[in-house]
Design a protein around this motif. Sequence first.
Motif, mmCIF file in Angstrom:
data_model
loop_
_atom_site.group_PDB
_atom_site.id
_atom_site.type_symbol
_atom_site.label_atom_id
_atom_site.label_comp_id
_atom_site.label_asym_id
_atom_site.label_seq_id
_atom_site.Cartn_x
_atom_site.Cartn_y
_atom_site.Cartn_z
ATOM 1 N N GLY A 181 40.809 21.355 70.724
ATOM 2 C CA GLY A 181 40.024 22.543 71.023
ATOM 3 C C GLY A 181 38.531 22.380 70.878
ATOM 4 O O GLY A 181 37.796 23.371 70.930
ATOM 5 N N ARG A 182 38.073 21.135 70.719
ATOM 6 C CA ARG A 182 36.633 20.896 70.590
ATOM 7 C C ARG A 182 35.965 20.857 71.963
ATOM 8 O O ARG A 182 36.568 20.430 72.956
ATOM 9 N N SER A 183 34.708 21.241 71.998
ATOM 10 C CA SER A 183 33.858 21.022 73.174
ATOM 11 C C SER A 183 33.210 19.661 72.983
ATOM 12 O O SER A 183 32.601 19.409 71.934
ATOM 13 N N THR A 184 33.337 18.748 73.972
ATOM 14 C CA THR A 184 33.016 17.343 73.717
ATOM 15 C C THR A 184 31.940 16.780 74.639
ATOM 16 O O THR A 184 31.713 17.254 75.740
ATOM 17 N N GLY A 185 31.319 15.709 74.147
ATOM 18 C CA GLY A 185 30.384 14.901 74.916
ATOM 19 C C GLY A 185 30.767 13.446 74.812
ATOM 20 O O GLY A 185 31.550 13.052 73.940
ATOM 21 N N LEU A 186 30.198 12.615 75.705
ATOM 22 C CA LEU A 186 30.565 11.199 75.771
ATOM 23 C C LEU A 186 29.351 10.388 76.185
ATOM 24 O O LEU A 186 28.624 10.765 77.113
ATOM 25 N N ILE A 187 29.117 9.282 75.483
ATOM 26 C CA ILE A 187 28.020 8.377 75.825
ATOM 27 C C ILE A 187 28.590 6.964 75.840
ATOM 28 O O ILE A 187 29.047 6.464 74.809
ATOM 29 N N GLY A 188 28.593 6.313 77.027
ATOM 30 C CA GLY A 188 29.189 4.987 77.069
ATOM 31 C C GLY A 188 28.902 4.214 78.327
ATOM 32 O O GLY A 188 28.024 4.574 79.126
ATOM 33 N N THR A 189 29.668 3.153 78.513
ATOM 34 C CA THR A 189 29.453 2.200 79.606
ATOM 35 C C THR A 189 29.591 2.841 80.979
ATOM 36 O O THR A 189 28.841 2.516 81.908
ATOM 37 N N ILE A 190 30.557 3.735 81.133
ATOM 38 C CA ILE A 190 30.873 4.276 82.451
ATOM 39 C C ILE A 190 30.026 5.491 82.781
ATOM 40 O O ILE A 190 29.492 5.609 83.890
ATOM 41 N N ARG A 203 43.401 18.046 59.727
ATOM 42 C CA ARG A 203 44.662 18.003 59.000
ATOM 43 C C ARG A 203 45.729 17.229 59.778
ATOM 44 O O ARG A 203 45.750 17.254 61.018
ATOM 45 N N LEU A 204 46.650 16.598 59.061
ATOM 46 C CA LEU A 204 47.700 15.800 59.680
ATOM 47 C C LEU A 204 48.572 16.642 60.604
ATOM 48 O O LEU A 204 48.887 16.225 61.727
ATOM 49 N N ASP A 205 48.962 17.844 60.170
ATOM 50 C CA ASP A 205 49.837 18.681 60.996
ATOM 51 C C ASP A 205 49.122 19.180 62.246
ATOM 52 O O ASP A 205 49.706 19.279 63.330
ATOM 53 N N GLU A 206 47.836 19.470 62.120
ATOM 54 C CA GLU A 206 47.041 19.897 63.277
ATOM 55 C C GLU A 206 46.931 18.764 64.298
ATOM 56 O O GLU A 206 47.044 18.982 65.513
ATOM 57 N N ARG A 236 24.006 23.043 74.236
ATOM 58 C CA ARG A 236 25.113 23.536 75.059
ATOM 59 C C ARG A 236 26.356 23.909 74.248
ATOM 60 O O ARG A 236 27.400 24.200 74.813
ATOM 61 N N GLY A 237 26.248 23.852 72.934
ATOM 62 C CA GLY A 237 27.368 24.254 72.102
ATOM 63 C C GLY A 237 28.447 23.197 71.957
ATOM 64 O O GLY A 237 29.576 23.514 71.550
ATOM 65 N N ILE A 238 28.130 21.952 72.261
ATOM 66 C CA ILE A 238 29.105 20.865 72.111
ATOM 67 C C ILE A 238 29.164 20.467 70.642
ATOM 68 O O ILE A 238 28.130 20.236 70.010
ATOM 69 N N ASP A 239 30.388 20.415 70.099
ATOM 70 C CA ASP A 239 30.487 20.173 68.664
ATOM 71 C C ASP A 239 31.056 18.810 68.278
ATOM 72 O O ASP A 239 31.205 18.521 67.093
ATOM 73 N N ALA A 240 31.396 17.961 69.246
ATOM 74 C CA ALA A 240 31.867 16.611 68.927
ATOM 75 C C ALA A 240 31.541 15.685 70.087
ATOM 76 O O ALA A 240 31.667 16.074 71.254
ATOM 77 N N THR A 269 38.654 3.450 73.791
ATOM 78 C CA THR A 269 38.760 4.211 72.542
ATOM 79 C C THR A 269 37.903 5.464 72.582
ATOM 80 O O THR A 269 38.328 6.530 72.103
ATOM 81 N N THR A 270 36.704 5.383 73.173
ATOM 82 C CA THR A 270 35.879 6.597 73.243
ATOM 83 C C THR A 270 36.503 7.630 74.185
ATOM 84 O O THR A 270 36.439 8.830 73.915
ATOM 85 N N TYR A 271 37.115 7.187 75.273
ATOM 86 C CA TYR A 271 37.815 8.127 76.152
ATOM 87 C C TYR A 271 39.019 8.745 75.436
ATOM 88 O O TYR A 271 39.303 9.944 75.590
ATOM 89 N N PHE A 272 39.736 7.949 74.660
ATOM 90 C CA PHE A 272 40.851 8.489 73.881
ATOM 91 C C PHE A 272 40.354 9.487 72.841
ATOM 92 O O PHE A 272 40.965 10.541 72.623
ATOM 93 N N LEU A 273 39.256 9.163 72.178
ATOM 94 C CA LEU A 273 38.661 10.103 71.227
ATOM 95 C C LEU A 273 38.309 11.416 71.912
ATOM 96 O O LEU A 273 38.612 12.507 71.400
ATOM 97 N N ASP A 274 37.666 11.315 73.059
ATOM 98 C CA ASP A 274 37.256 12.499 73.795
ATOM 99 C C ASP A 274 38.471 13.367 74.152
ATOM 100 O O ASP A 274 38.458 14.586 73.981
#
Length: 530
Positions: free
Chosen positions: A150-159, A341-344, A190-194, A138-143
């Motif tokens: 268009g978000r700049s992303t980060g991830l913290i998890g098992t892998i 938004r739903l359409d986005e 680093r400008g990561i927003d999600a 789920t976290t990989y799907f979120l990412d």
Amino acid sequence: MRPTGVQPIPLASALGRIGLAGSGIRADLPLVSGITLDSRSVQHGDVYAALQGGTRHGADFAAAAVRSGAVAILTDEAGAELYAQAPAAAGSDVPVVVVPDPRRAVGPLAGVIFGTTDRDGAAPALFGVTGTNGKTTTTYFLDALLEALGRSTGLIGTIEIRAGREAIPSALTTPESPQVHSLLALMHERGIDAASMEVSSHALEFGRVDGVRFEVAGFTNLTQDHLDLHGTMEDYFAAKATLFTPERCRRAVVLVDDPWGRRLAAAAEVPVLRLRTEPADEGDDVADWTVADVEPSGLGHSFALVGVSGERLVLRCGLPGGFNVSNAALATIMVLASGVRLDELQHALDRHDPFTTEVPGRMQLVGEEPASIVDFAHNPDALERTLASVRRPGGRVISVFGATGQRDESKRAVMGAVGARLSDILIVTDDDPHDEDDAVIRRAVRQGAEAAVQEEELACEVLEIFPRGAAIDRAVARATPADTVIVAGRGHEVWQEVRGVDVPLDDRVELRAALTRYGFSVLSAPRIES
């Protein structure tokens, strides 16, 4: 992975901000610019938090922390006494700050020191996922979905841990709280927003996300696991439920397919969207979003998400397994709950196909004929879901798995029985035995399988083969192109711990080698993955 722009703060002021002013706290404590629980990772200007561990007290390593640049020690009475007895403490001017519960102080203190306590402008929007199974995927799907938006992303998890494109392997599902706050500050720098984060029950129990507030928290399911820590399912549930409070999150999305999810949705102290991905039982409450129109699509599925007011999203998940429909649906509604938004959202889903992203060691396809899959399923529910999802028309299921040593022993026989019911050939082997006798673990799994075969008159052939590489080889040797070979339990892991020794072992590498040895094709070149 630390931020470079931390402004030093007076330690006395930082302690005051988390409610620990006075009570013997000196006003002349030094400026600090970091905090850590690990004496080996101390940098100049750090507070070293010396906590009681499983076998040793962190104060035993305080002298080494001071030599590495720690300017203060935060500990309890026992830790202060231990440090005072150390020869290196004599003549040292490094202050020792004693607080009643240093473990619960560390997270909030790290938030103040690294500037992440107030999220606005100081940290990325955080999406936290908890539950027994499905957190990693789920976290990989979120990412992937956030990137598609268009978000700049980060991830913290098992892998792995990622701040943008830089990745390091993870040691824990959720790092200790000073590292979490440091990573969030680095992401902001680093400008990561999600960012997406797995939140384990251990993390909640041991304060690893203290001082962190999630934009959206998600719940997958609750099944038997970690009872060696929590003791009972009630205590396990109670630990998970602490994430769904105003102190820890703003809003939540809860899968209500099982009774635990329905109970959590009713008890959560924050606004909740209820998500149902399986048929409802009579009398169940209406969900806010429901999965509908599930159809096969390649190895995965296409499906729709239908809102209680008639809203509709159309999705596709390229990973095999019905449970990945649930994981993709949860990620989607969590992003929707954050204000997109739903359409986005529909535009991003249509244009980028985010749920076809490969998740290392999670239903990872290594070969197609036979279908050869590596998965992390290491408890009864996850194993049942995995094995039930991989059978192909006209083919057999050949499964390889074991059980982990020094963990909940009660699930071993249950896993063996699950494997016998859903496999044509079950090969019981070693997982990570740790310091336990590997033969004892295998015997418990095998006995559970053999009992199910006898009592339920199953046709499954049960074998015990070790070491693990030999078991994988035998599985492939017995396979035909129409069969499915599933190697479960270790997923992305590349080391097997045997009596304190880390032995190189990657199920994907072993499976590719066996497929090649017996003349089958593989999907990617052999390599150690992380």
